[in-house]
Scaffold this active site. Structure first.
Site, PDB file in Angstrom:
ATOM      1  N   LYS A   1      -2.785   4.295  18.611  1.00  0.00           N
ATOM      2  CA  LYS A   1      -2.100   3.050  18.960  1.00  0.00           C
ATOM      3  C   LYS A   1      -0.668   3.358  19.386  1.00  0.00           C
ATOM      4  O   LYS A   1       0.129   3.841  18.597  1.00  0.00           O
ATOM      5  CB  LYS A   1      -2.116   2.089  17.763  1.00  0.00           C
ATOM      6  CG  LYS A   1      -3.534   1.725  17.313  1.00  0.00           C
ATOM      7  CD  LYS A   1      -3.544   0.814  16.106  1.00  0.00           C
ATOM      8  CE  LYS A   1      -3.013   1.475  14.863  1.00  0.00           C
ATOM      9  NZ  LYS A   1      -3.226   0.671  13.641  1.00  0.00           N
TER      10      LYS A   1
ATOM     11  N   THR B   1       5.087  -9.579  13.939  1.00  0.00           N
ATOM     12  CA  THR B   1       3.919  -8.736  14.197  1.00  0.00           C
ATOM     13  C   THR B   1       3.310  -8.170  12.915  1.00  0.00           C
ATOM     14  O   THR B   1       2.565  -7.188  12.957  1.00  0.00           O
ATOM     15  CB  THR B   1       4.302  -7.572  15.121  1.00  0.00           C
ATOM     16  OG1 THR B   1       5.401  -6.856  14.528  1.00  0.00           O
ATOM     17  CG2 THR B   1       4.708  -8.067  16.497  1.00  0.00           C
TER      18      THR B   1
ATOM     19  N   GLY C   1       0.860  -7.331  10.193  1.00  0.00           N
ATOM     20  CA  GLY C   1      -0.597  -7.362  10.119  1.00  0.00           C
ATOM     21  C   GLY C   1      -1.320  -6.897  11.357  1.00  0.00           C
ATOM     22  O   GLY C   1      -2.553  -6.997  11.419  1.00  0.00           O
ATOM     23  N   THR C   2      -0.604  -6.354  12.342  1.00  0.00           N
ATOM     24  CA  THR C   2      -1.279  -5.963  13.585  1.00  0.00           C
ATOM     25  C   THR C   2      -2.326  -4.878  13.354  1.00  0.00           C
ATOM     26  O   THR C   2      -3.427  -4.943  13.905  1.00  0.00           O
ATOM     27  CB  THR C   2      -0.263  -5.475  14.630  1.00  0.00           C
ATOM     28  OG1 THR C   2       0.604  -4.498  14.028  1.00  0.00           O
ATOM     29  CG2 THR C   2       0.564  -6.611  15.167  1.00  0.00           C
ATOM     30  N   GLY C   3      -1.987  -3.855  12.551  1.00  0.00           N
ATOM     31  CA  GLY C   3      -2.938  -2.765  12.338  1.00  0.00           C
ATOM     32  C   GLY C   3      -4.186  -3.205  11.602  1.00  0.00           C
ATOM     33  O   GLY C   3      -5.310  -2.847  11.985  1.00  0.00           O
ATOM     34  N   CYS C   4      -4.003  -3.999  10.564  1.00  0.00           N
ATOM     35  CA  CYS C   4      -5.146  -4.530   9.814  1.00  0.00           C
ATOM     36  C   CYS C   4      -6.020  -5.394  10.715  1.00  0.00           C
ATOM     37  O   CYS C   4      -7.257  -5.312  10.692  1.00  0.00           O
ATOM     38  CB  CYS C   4      -4.665  -5.367   8.638  1.00  0.00           C
ATOM     39  SG  CYS C   4      -3.538  -4.537   7.516  1.00  0.00           S
TER      40      CYS C   4
END
Length: 266
Positions: free
Chosen positions: A178, A209, A211-214
């Site tokens: 990412k 932003t 929580g983007t990875g989860c």
């Protein structure tokens, strides 16, 4: 096989975010938004809000194992997503459970929170490398996690293939590097070592932003559970999380969450 009338089933194995922006809360919201039935194994409790993580308490291994077996042995799963695992003991336990489960696994090797708070013990890194990544269908590290796991520093888009090769060396079938921390468009690289898929999206000027990875990893797991192959699942997940970032909103005095319900509000 999914029972008649039931949606596909996806299990998240992750920590709880009391502020609702990341962790199992973000995972379950994502799964609902994408039309699958979300289930959870809580690995850790955090005291967390828009300003950061004030405390984190990993759960006992036997508690995590019991939750997992309870869900998988009765309800069954069509995809599993992992997030915060906190300790080497928990990493190794979850890796063992995934290795015995006939379902794709999306591994988000969570190392630090959006605010820079450590969510993985230094002693657990080798367990992630040697035990967890080898059972991953897709691993989804960000650039900080790539550096933490492999020592490879990414400063430009041109470095992404080298980073991907370093992660693939630990055994996941696919890796999604990412590139959201780079400048310019939000570009990610998905590869299995033989084919490459470059995913691009506009970068939105929105600081909310959390929580983007989860959210991205859960969206990939949801799409895999619905029968998409890995490149299709990742492309659909990228589209979903891009919309969620664009619609992110303020909460509290710090970094607000992405909006998991952006399609419904639109």
């Amino acid at each position: 096989m999914t029972p008649a009338g039931a949606p596909p089933r996806v299990l998240t194995v992750a920590g709880s975010d009391s502020g609702g922006g990341a962790g199992i809360q973000a995972d379950l919201k994502t799964m609902l938004a994408l039309g699958v039935h979300g289930m959870s194994v809580v690995t850790a409790i955090t005291a967390q809000n828009s300003l950061g993580v004030q405390g984190a308490w990993p759960l006992p291994v036997e508690t995590v194992r019991a939750q997992y077996r309870s869900v998988v042995d009765d309800i069954g799963v069509q995809a599993v997503k992992t997030g915060m695992l906190a300790s080497a003991e928990l990493v190794e336990t979850v890796a063992e459970l995934l290795g015995r489960t006939d379902a794709p696994a999306v591994v988000d090797p969570v190392g630090v929170s959006k605010h820079g708070d450590a969510l993985l013990a230094e002693s657990a890194l080798e367990s992630v490398r040697r035990r967890l990544l080898p059972v991953a269908t897709v691993a989804t590290p960000n650039l900080d996690e790539v550096a933490q796991l492999t020592g490879v520093t990414v400063t430009s888009e041109a470095d992404l293939p080298r980073a991907a090769a370093a992660v693939l060396a630990y055994g996941p079938r696919w890796v999604l590097i990412k590139g959201g921390h780079l400048s310019g468009d939000a570009v990610d690289l998905l590869t299995d070592g033989s084919e490459e898929h470059w995913l691009r999206a506009p970068r939105y000027d929105n600081r909310h932003t959390h929580g983007t990875g989860c959210t991205l990893a859960s969206a990939i797991a949801s799409e895999l559970a619905k029968g998409r192959d890995v490149p299709e699942a990742v492309a659909a997940a990228k589209e979903y999380v891009t919309g969620a970032i664009r619609a992110g909103f303020a909460l509290g005095g710090g970094i607000g969450p992405v909006d998991h319900a952006w399609r419904f509000r639109a």
